[in-house]
Write a protein that holds these residues in place. Structure first.
Motif, PDB file in Angstrom:
ATOM      1  N   THR A   1       0.840  -1.194   0.000  1.00 55.69           N
ATOM      2  CA  THR A   1       0.000   0.000   0.000  1.00 55.69           C
ATOM      3  C   THR A   1       0.874   1.243   0.000  1.00 55.69           C
ATOM      4  OG1 THR A   1      -1.702  -1.149   1.266  1.00 55.69           O
ATOM      5  CG2 THR A   1      -1.816   1.255   1.227  1.00 55.69           C
ATOM      6  N   PRO A   2       0.619   2.200  -0.886  1.00 57.81           N
ATOM      7  CA  PRO A   2       1.368   3.450  -0.830  1.00 57.81           C
ATOM      8  C   PRO A   2       1.192   4.134   0.529  1.00 57.81           C
ATOM      9  CG  PRO A   2       0.099   3.309  -2.851  1.00 57.81           C
ATOM     10  CD  PRO A   2      -0.354   2.179  -1.983  1.00 57.81           C
ATOM     11  N   VAL A   3       2.219   4.832   0.970  1.00 52.98           N
ATOM     12  CA  VAL A   3       2.099   5.583   2.226  1.00 52.98           C
ATOM     13  C   VAL A   3       1.007   6.641   2.073  1.00 52.98           C
ATOM     14  CG1 VAL A   3       3.273   7.142   3.815  1.00 52.98           C
ATOM     15  CG2 VAL A   3       4.505   5.191   2.842  1.00 52.98           C
ATOM     16  N   LEU A   4       1.062   7.376   0.972  1.00 53.64           N
ATOM     17  CA  LEU A   4       0.129   8.476   0.736  1.00 53.64           C
ATOM     18  C   LEU A   4      -0.924   8.073  -0.294  1.00 53.64           C
ATOM     19  CD1 LEU A   4       2.693  11.419   0.397  1.00 53.64           C
ATOM     20  CD2 LEU A   4       1.331  10.831   2.419  1.00 53.64           C
ATOM     21  N   PRO A   5      -2.089   8.698  -0.258  1.00 57.35           N
ATOM     22  CA  PRO A   5      -3.050   8.480  -1.345  1.00 57.35           C
ATOM     23  C   PRO A   5      -2.458   8.934  -2.678  1.00 57.35           C
ATOM     24  CG  PRO A   5      -3.863  10.130   0.224  1.00 57.35           C
ATOM     25  CD  PRO A   5      -2.571   9.651   0.753  1.00 57.35           C
ATOM     26  N   VAL A   6      -2.862   8.260  -3.745  1.00 60.94           N
ATOM     27  CA  VAL A   6      -2.352   8.573  -5.083  1.00 60.94           C
ATOM     28  C   VAL A   6      -3.529   8.909  -5.992  1.00 60.94           C
ATOM     29  CG1 VAL A   6      -1.060   7.740  -7.072  1.00 60.94           C
ATOM     30  CG2 VAL A   6      -0.397   7.005  -4.765  1.00 60.94           C
ATOM     31  N   THR A   7      -3.466  10.063  -6.621  1.00 66.08           N
ATOM     32  CA  THR A   7      -4.491  10.493  -7.563  1.00 66.08           C
ATOM     33  C   THR A   7      -3.911  10.505  -8.968  1.00 66.08           C
ATOM     34  OG1 THR A   7      -5.545  11.901  -5.899  1.00 66.08           O
ATOM     35  CG2 THR A   7      -6.073  12.353  -8.204  1.00 66.08           C
ATOM     36  N   PHE A   8      -4.572   9.836  -9.891  1.00 64.55           N
ATOM     37  CA  PHE A   8      -4.188   9.854 -11.309  1.00 64.55           C
ATOM     38  C   PHE A   8      -5.107  10.849 -12.024  1.00 64.55           C
ATOM     39  CE2 PHE A   8      -2.485   5.912  -9.838  1.00 64.55           C
ATOM     40  CZ  PHE A   8      -1.437   5.568 -10.686  1.00 64.55           C
ATOM     41  N   MET A   9      -4.509  11.745 -12.799  1.00 66.28           N
ATOM     42  CA  MET A   9      -5.284  12.735 -13.537  1.00 66.28           C
ATOM     43  C   MET A   9      -4.929  12.611 -15.020  1.00 66.28           C
ATOM     44  SD  MET A   9      -5.675  16.759 -12.561  1.00 66.28           S
ATOM     45  CE  MET A   9      -7.189  17.635 -12.980  1.00 66.28           C
ATOM     46  N   PHE A  10      -5.931  12.228 -15.825  1.00 64.06           N
ATOM     47  CA  PHE A  10      -5.738  11.992 -17.254  1.00 64.06           C
ATOM     48  C   PHE A  10      -6.316  13.183 -18.027  1.00 64.06           C
ATOM     49  CE2 PHE A  10      -6.083   7.943 -15.075  1.00 64.06           C
ATOM     50  CZ  PHE A  10      -5.049   7.171 -15.609  1.00 64.06           C
ATOM     51  N   ILE A  11      -5.451  13.894 -18.751  1.00 66.84           N
ATOM     52  CA  ILE A  11      -5.816  15.148 -19.402  1.00 66.84           C
ATOM     53  C   ILE A  11      -6.138  14.901 -20.876  1.00 66.84           C
ATOM     54  CG2 ILE A  11      -5.017  17.495 -19.919  1.00 66.84           C
ATOM     55  CD1 ILE A  11      -5.398  16.806 -16.906  1.00 66.84           C
ATOM     56  N   PRO A  12      -7.200  15.543 -21.422  1.00 63.35           N
ATOM     57  CA  PRO A  12      -7.602  15.279 -22.811  1.00 63.35           C
ATOM     58  C   PRO A  12      -7.018  16.230 -23.846  1.00 63.35           C
ATOM     59  CG  PRO A  12      -9.296  16.562 -21.736  1.00 63.35           C
ATOM     60  CD  PRO A  12      -8.224  16.321 -20.698  1.00 63.35           C
ATOM     61  N   ASN A  13      -6.364  17.319 -23.425  1.00 64.12           N
ATOM     62  CA  ASN A  13      -5.989  18.336 -24.430  1.00 64.12           C
ATOM     63  C   ASN A  13      -4.658  19.018 -24.132  1.00 64.12           C
ATOM     64  OD1 ASN A  13      -6.882  19.771 -22.195  1.00 64.12           O
ATOM     65  ND2 ASN A  13      -8.501  20.871 -23.282  1.00 64.12           N
ATOM     66  N   GLU A  14      -3.710  18.260 -23.598  1.00 64.98           N
ATOM     67  CA  GLU A  14      -2.388  18.842 -23.302  1.00 64.98           C
ATOM     68  C   GLU A  14      -1.678  19.313 -24.558  1.00 64.98           C
ATOM     69  OE1 GLU A  14       2.018  18.841 -22.809  1.00 64.98           O
ATOM     70  OE2 GLU A  14       0.765  17.579 -24.104  1.00 64.98           O
ATOM     71  N   GLU A  15      -1.855  18.595 -25.658  1.00 62.02           N
ATOM     72  CA  GLU A  15      -1.106  18.915 -26.869  1.00 62.02           C
ATOM     73  C   GLU A  15      -1.469  20.277 -27.466  1.00 62.02           C
ATOM     74  OE1 GLU A  15       1.456  17.577 -27.675  1.00 62.02           O
ATOM     75  OE2 GLU A  15       1.456  15.430 -27.256  1.00 62.02           O
ATOM     76  N   VAL A  16      -2.569  20.859 -27.049  1.00 72.24           N
ATOM     77  CA  VAL A  16      -2.926  22.199 -27.522  1.00 72.24           C
ATOM     78  C   VAL A  16      -2.855  23.217 -26.387  1.00 72.24           C
ATOM     79  CG1 VAL A  16      -4.302  21.392 -29.469  1.00 72.24           C
ATOM     80  CG2 VAL A  16      -5.408  21.731 -27.241  1.00 72.24           C
ATOM     81  N   GLY A  17      -2.139  22.874 -25.318  1.00 73.23           N
ATOM     82  CA  GLY A  17      -1.923  23.839 -24.237  1.00 73.23           C
ATOM     83  C   GLY A  17      -2.829  23.692 -23.043  1.00 73.23           C
ATOM     84  N   SER A  18      -3.636  22.627 -22.987  1.00 71.07           N
ATOM     85  CA  SER A  18      -4.558  22.392 -21.858  1.00 71.07           C
ATOM     86  C   SER A  18      -5.466  23.598 -21.601  1.00 71.07           C
ATOM     87  CB  SER A  18      -3.766  22.040 -20.585  1.00 71.07           C
ATOM     88  OG  SER A  18      -2.854  21.002 -20.813  1.00 71.07           O
ATOM     89  N   PRO A  19      -6.098  24.127 -22.650  1.00 65.30           N
ATOM     90  CA  PRO A  19      -6.846  25.378 -22.482  1.00 65.30           C
ATOM     91  C   PRO A  19      -8.032  25.294 -21.534  1.00 65.30           C
ATOM     92  CG  PRO A  19      -7.306  24.391 -24.620  1.00 65.30           C
ATOM     93  CD  PRO A  19      -6.174  23.623 -24.032  1.00 65.30           C
ATOM     94  N   THR A  20      -8.714  24.132 -21.490  1.00 63.01           N
ATOM     95  CA  THR A  20      -9.886  24.015 -20.613  1.00 63.01           C
ATOM     96  C   THR A  20      -9.582  23.263 -19.326  1.00 63.01           C
ATOM     97  OG1 THR A  20     -10.587  21.945 -21.668  1.00 63.01           O
ATOM     98  CG2 THR A  20     -11.426  24.003 -22.618  1.00 63.01           C
ATOM     99  N   THR A  21      -8.356  22.794 -19.176  1.00 64.73           N
ATOM    100  CA  THR A  21      -8.045  21.944 -18.019  1.00 64.73           C
ATOM    101  C   THR A  21      -6.996  22.538 -17.094  1.00 64.73           C
ATOM    102  OG1 THR A  21      -6.570  20.701 -19.502  1.00 64.73           O
ATOM    103  CG2 THR A  21      -8.728  19.756 -19.045  1.00 64.73           C
ATOM    104  N   ARG A  22      -6.355  23.628 -17.475  1.00 59.41           N
ATOM    105  CA  ARG A  22      -5.299  24.190 -16.630  1.00 59.41           C
ATOM    106  C   ARG A  22      -5.792  24.475 -15.221  1.00 59.41           C
ATOM    107  NH1 ARG A  22      -1.323  29.509 -17.523  1.00 59.41           N
ATOM    108  NH2 ARG A  22      -0.526  29.499 -15.362  1.00 59.41           N
ATOM    109  N   GLN A  23      -6.931  25.135 -15.092  1.00 65.30           N
ATOM    110  CA  GLN A  23      -7.415  25.476 -13.764  1.00 65.30           C
ATOM    111  C   GLN A  23      -7.682  24.237 -12.928  1.00 65.30           C
ATOM    112  OE1 GLN A  23      -7.723  28.847 -12.616  1.00 65.30           O
ATOM    113  NE2 GLN A  23      -7.675  27.641 -10.735  1.00 65.30           N
TER     114      GLN A  23
END
Length: 383
Positions: free
Chosen positions: A132-154
């Motif tokens: 078990t990891p010591v800390l919780p682990v969150t995976f975040m999968f982004i759909p538009n990084e290749e165009v600068g993450s315009p809707t996901t940066r925040q």
């Protein structure tokens, strides 16, 4: 005694190939969402809690999955994207999935499906072994990084602020990890001229395309490769019919800068562009910016832990600051300890030569597993 996690190259190749065979260019949300489906199924199999947010502005969905740790505390954010620059049809055309010795080719395999798959696989093998990891682990999968993450940066920044560490499985840089990234800015330049019949009354017109040709030269000569500042025009659109002097032309510019001072100089130069032809006007619109990510004490301490783990595996990765942006720019700029370049070794990102080195699959997954399991068990400097 706890079981040791097992890492199998063939198992990883089979799973990664399934991901690569789903074409997911940023502008094809159905393909990106098919990739999100695969990632979600992977995370559900690990017992993760799932949050999936519908995409907006023509982009695919955002997927967030959380695996609990031994302690309830600020945890680890694994941050990466599943969109690619390769259009639908690339697999059937110039870049089929194929293996040539130690190289496995395919669209998005290096940037960065391979790294995100390796991170998921690392977590799977830890849990399979009852660790078990010591800390919780969150995976975040982004759909538009290749165009600068315009809707996901925040959303990325908000999520990162709830975590102690950020791990980014973007491609390794000649094997090295990334402890800093140059900033990236995008611009749209538009020239507007005067139409006329190109055959009968050419002299009456003022060509927006001809003016743009002058401006492209001016923009790209702003580059200073020796210092790391580069300017490139990647998309140009203009004109209507070949027999009409073009009234409008549009170009998209990518600026890469190693320092805040370099960015200020770029911004000033772009805003002061002047037309060569007085009958043509120019407008410059600033676009998304990936801020500078400079290595702080926390990031360097995070690298030291990674190097310690890598040495136990049998390699020393090294690290540095590089061009080529990632969503790690956002988290690193916030001062959150961020270790980037944790993905696979290979080359050819964004080209038809894109490939990973099969020999890097297991060592990189083991490094990721070591970080996921152990971060939080010592007094790393965090800020």
């Amino acid at each position: 005694m706890r079981n040791l996690p097992e890492f199998d190259t063939n198992e990883m190749l089979e799973g990664l190939s399934t991901w690569v065979l789903v074409e997911s260019p940023t502008d094809a949300p159905e393909g990106v969402n098919a990739m999100m489906d695969l990632a979600e199924a992977e995370m559900v199999s690990l017992g993760a809690s799932i949050r999936r947010e519908p995409g907006g502005d023509g982009y695919g969905d955002l997927l967030v999955a959380r695996v609990e740790g031994a302690v309830a505390d600020e945890g680890i954010l694994v941050l990466g994207h599943l969109d690619t620059v390769h259009g639908v049809g690339t697999l059937a055309g110039p870049l089929p999935l194929r293996r040539d010795g130690d190289r496995l080719y395919g669209p998005g395999i290096y940037d960065m499906k391979g790294g995100m798959y390796a991170a998921c696989y690392a977590m799977k093998q830890l849990l399979r072994a009852g660790r078990t990891p010591v800390l919780p682990v969150t995976f975040m999968f982004i759909p538009n990084e290749e165009v600068g993450s315009p809707t996901t940066r925040q959303r990325i920044e908000d999520e990162a602020r709830r975590h102690r560490f950020v791990l980014v499985p973007e491609p390794a840089k000649q094997g090295r990890l990334v402890t800093g990234r140059y900033g990236i800015a995008r611009y749209v330049v538009t020239t507007r001229g005067r139409p006329s019949h190109a055959g009968a009354t050419l002299a009456r017109g003022a060509s927006a395309i001809r003016e743009m040709a002058h401006q492209i030269q001016a923009i790209e000569t702003m580059s200073d490769p020796g210092s790391g500042t580069t300017m490139s025009v990647g998309i140009v659109n203009g004109g209507t019919f070949v027999n009409v002097v073009p009234m409008e032309c549009r170009a998209e510019v990518l600026a890469v800068f190693p320092t805040a001072e370099a960015f200020d100089s770029i911004a000033a130069s772009m805003s002061s562009l002047k037309p060569v032809n007085a009958d043509v006007t120019i407008t410059v619109e600033p676009g998304p910016v990936r801020p500078l990510f400079e290595a702080g004490e926390g990031t360097l301490a995070l690298y030291s832990r990674a190097e310690e783990i890598a040495r136990s595996i049998g390699f020393v990765p090294g690290h540095g600051s590089f061009g080529g942006g990632s969503d790690g720019n956002f988290t690193g700029a916030l001062g959150i300890p961020t270790l980037d370049g944790l993905g696979l070794c290979g080359d050819g990102a964004h080209t038809h030569d894109e490939h990973i080195l099969v020999s890097s699959l297991v060592p990189r997954a083991r490094l990721l597993a070591g970080l996921l399991e152990s971060l939080g068990d010592s007094d790393l400097v965090l800020r």
